[in-house]
Motif scaffolding. Sequence first.
Motif, PDB file in Angstrom:
ATOM      1  N   LEU A  45      14.092  22.777 -48.227  1.00 21.43           N
ATOM      2  CA  LEU A  45      13.174  22.249 -47.228  1.00 21.43           C
ATOM      3  C   LEU A  45      13.932  21.374 -46.224  1.00 21.43           C
ATOM      4  CD1 LEU A  45      10.093  21.200 -49.424  1.00 21.43           C
ATOM      5  CD2 LEU A  45      10.400  23.295 -48.081  1.00 21.43           C
ATOM      6  N   LEU A  46      13.776  21.671 -44.945  1.00 23.26           N
ATOM      7  CA  LEU A  46      14.320  20.850 -43.860  1.00 23.26           C
ATOM      8  C   LEU A  46      13.140  20.366 -43.028  1.00 23.26           C
ATOM      9  CD1 LEU A  46      16.586  19.661 -42.165  1.00 23.26           C
ATOM     10  CD2 LEU A  46      16.782  21.863 -40.974  1.00 23.26           C
ATOM     11  N   LEU A  47      12.814  19.079 -43.164  1.00 23.30           N
ATOM     12  CA  LEU A  47      11.635  18.510 -42.516  1.00 23.30           C
ATOM     13  C   LEU A  47      12.054  17.491 -41.462  1.00 23.30           C
ATOM     14  CD1 LEU A  47       9.472  17.902 -45.730  1.00 23.30           C
ATOM     15  CD2 LEU A  47       9.615  19.968 -44.315  1.00 23.30           C
ATOM     16  N   THR A  48      11.125  17.183 -40.576  1.00 18.76           N
ATOM     17  CA  THR A  48      11.360  16.200 -39.522  1.00 18.76           C
ATOM     18  C   THR A  48      10.568  14.940 -39.826  1.00 18.76           C
ATOM     19  OG1 THR A  48      11.686  17.934 -37.876  1.00 18.76           O
ATOM     20  CG2 THR A  48      11.182  15.740 -37.044  1.00 18.76           C
ATOM     21  N   ALA A  49      11.219  13.796 -39.755  1.00 23.11           N
ATOM     22  CA  ALA A  49      10.550  12.524 -40.019  1.00 23.11           C
ATOM     23  C   ALA A  49       9.332  12.372 -39.119  1.00 23.11           C
ATOM     24  CB  ALA A  49      11.517  11.366 -39.798  1.00 23.11           C
ATOM     25  N   GLY A  50       8.212  11.973 -39.741  1.00 22.86           N
ATOM     26  CA  GLY A  50       6.980  11.837 -38.983  1.00 22.86           C
ATOM     27  C   GLY A  50       6.168  13.106 -38.916  1.00 22.86           C
ATOM     28  N   GLY A  51       6.669  14.178 -39.543  1.00 30.59           N
ATOM     29  CA  GLY A  51       5.966  15.452 -39.509  1.00 30.59           C
ATOM     30  C   GLY A  51       4.847  15.525 -40.551  1.00 30.59           C
TER      31      GLY A  51
END
Length: 344
Positions: A52-58
Motif C-alpha cells: 500500500l502506497l498512501l498519501t497523508a491526509g487521504g
Amino acid sequence: MRKYLARNFVAAHITDAAGMAQPVDLRDHQGVSLLSGAGPVPPRIAGSLPDLLLTAGGNEVRIDLTPLFAGASSYSVTPMPAGVTLDDAILAIDPLDEIAPIQIGVRGVNAAGASNPVQFMLTVSMSAPEIVGPTAVTLSSIARTVQADTALPLILAALAADGTAPLTWALTAGAPHAEIDISAQPPRLMLAQMPAVGAQAITVRASNSAGQATASFDLTVEAAVIDPPSEIVVSIAGNPDTVTSGQSLTGTITGAPAGATIQHRWTDGTAPYVGATAATFIPVIGAGGISDLSPVYYEPIIDGAAYRSDRVDVIHAAPIASGSMPDLTMTQGDATATGDASTY
C-alpha cells in the motif's frame, strides 16, 4: 454432520494431477476434523495483501481479513504504526501522518495457534506540493544603456520571478552577447560580449513544469566617447557659450584623416536631438524637447568613435522694441497716467 461423517467415513482422498490418490482431512470453520474429531490446527493462509502506497491526509483504507485465512477465529497485526488499527476482522489504515516504508505482518489465530504471517509494505507519503507556474519576471537595477568601451563582463540586472521553485532560466533573445549566471543568488543577467552600436533586444524566460513567464527590454549600445586626440579637434564655430533660440550652429572638425567616415550628430549630452544629423543645427525652444538653457553639443562619430565639443546653452532672444513712449508733462495733482507696455 460431524457425527454422521465420523460414523460413515474412515478417510478421504483427492486425486492429484498425476492421478494419484492423496489423503486429506475434512475440517470445519474452527479447524476441528469432521472425520476424527481431532482438535483444531493453526489457521492456513488463503490469500495475500498488496503493498500500500498512501498519501497523508487521504481516505481511510479498510481490509477484511476473513478471506485471508482458513480456520482463524481472530487476527493479529505486527507492528501497528500510528493510524493502523484492528477491529475484529477489519484492518483499518488511516493515513494521518507520513510513514516511512514499513513491513507489516498479519496472522490468523485460533485455539491451536497462529498462522504464518501475510506480509505487505505500507508507505504513507506527504502529498505532493502544488506547482504554480511563474506569471512575471522582474529585472531589478536594470542597465539599459552602455557605451561600446565598457569593461566586460557587466551585470545588467538581477533576476527574480514568482511561481514554485526551482525555476529554469533561459535567454530567448540576446545570446551570445548576453548570458545568465545561475550560480549567483539571485541569478544575474550578464553582458558577456559587446553588441554593435545600436539597440540589442534581450528576452529572459523563467519556467517550471506548470508554465513560464518572460521579460524583454532593449539594450542601447552607444559609441565610445573619447577625448579628441591632438590631431582631431571638434568644436562649434565661434565657440559660443550660448545660442539664441532659432539661430544656427555650425559644427567644425579639424585634423580628421582624409576619407574618414563622419556621422554628424547634435546631442544634449545624453541622447541625440531627433533629426539633427547635419553639420549645422538650429535649436528652437519648444521644439524637439528643447527648453530654456537646454545643453547642446556637437558630437560627430568619426570612423566609429564619438567626439564631443564644448557645451552651448540655448536661451530666449532678447525683447525687441516695437513702439515708442510719448513724452509726458504733468502737474502735481493731475490724474495718474497709465499705458500698456506690451504695445511698445
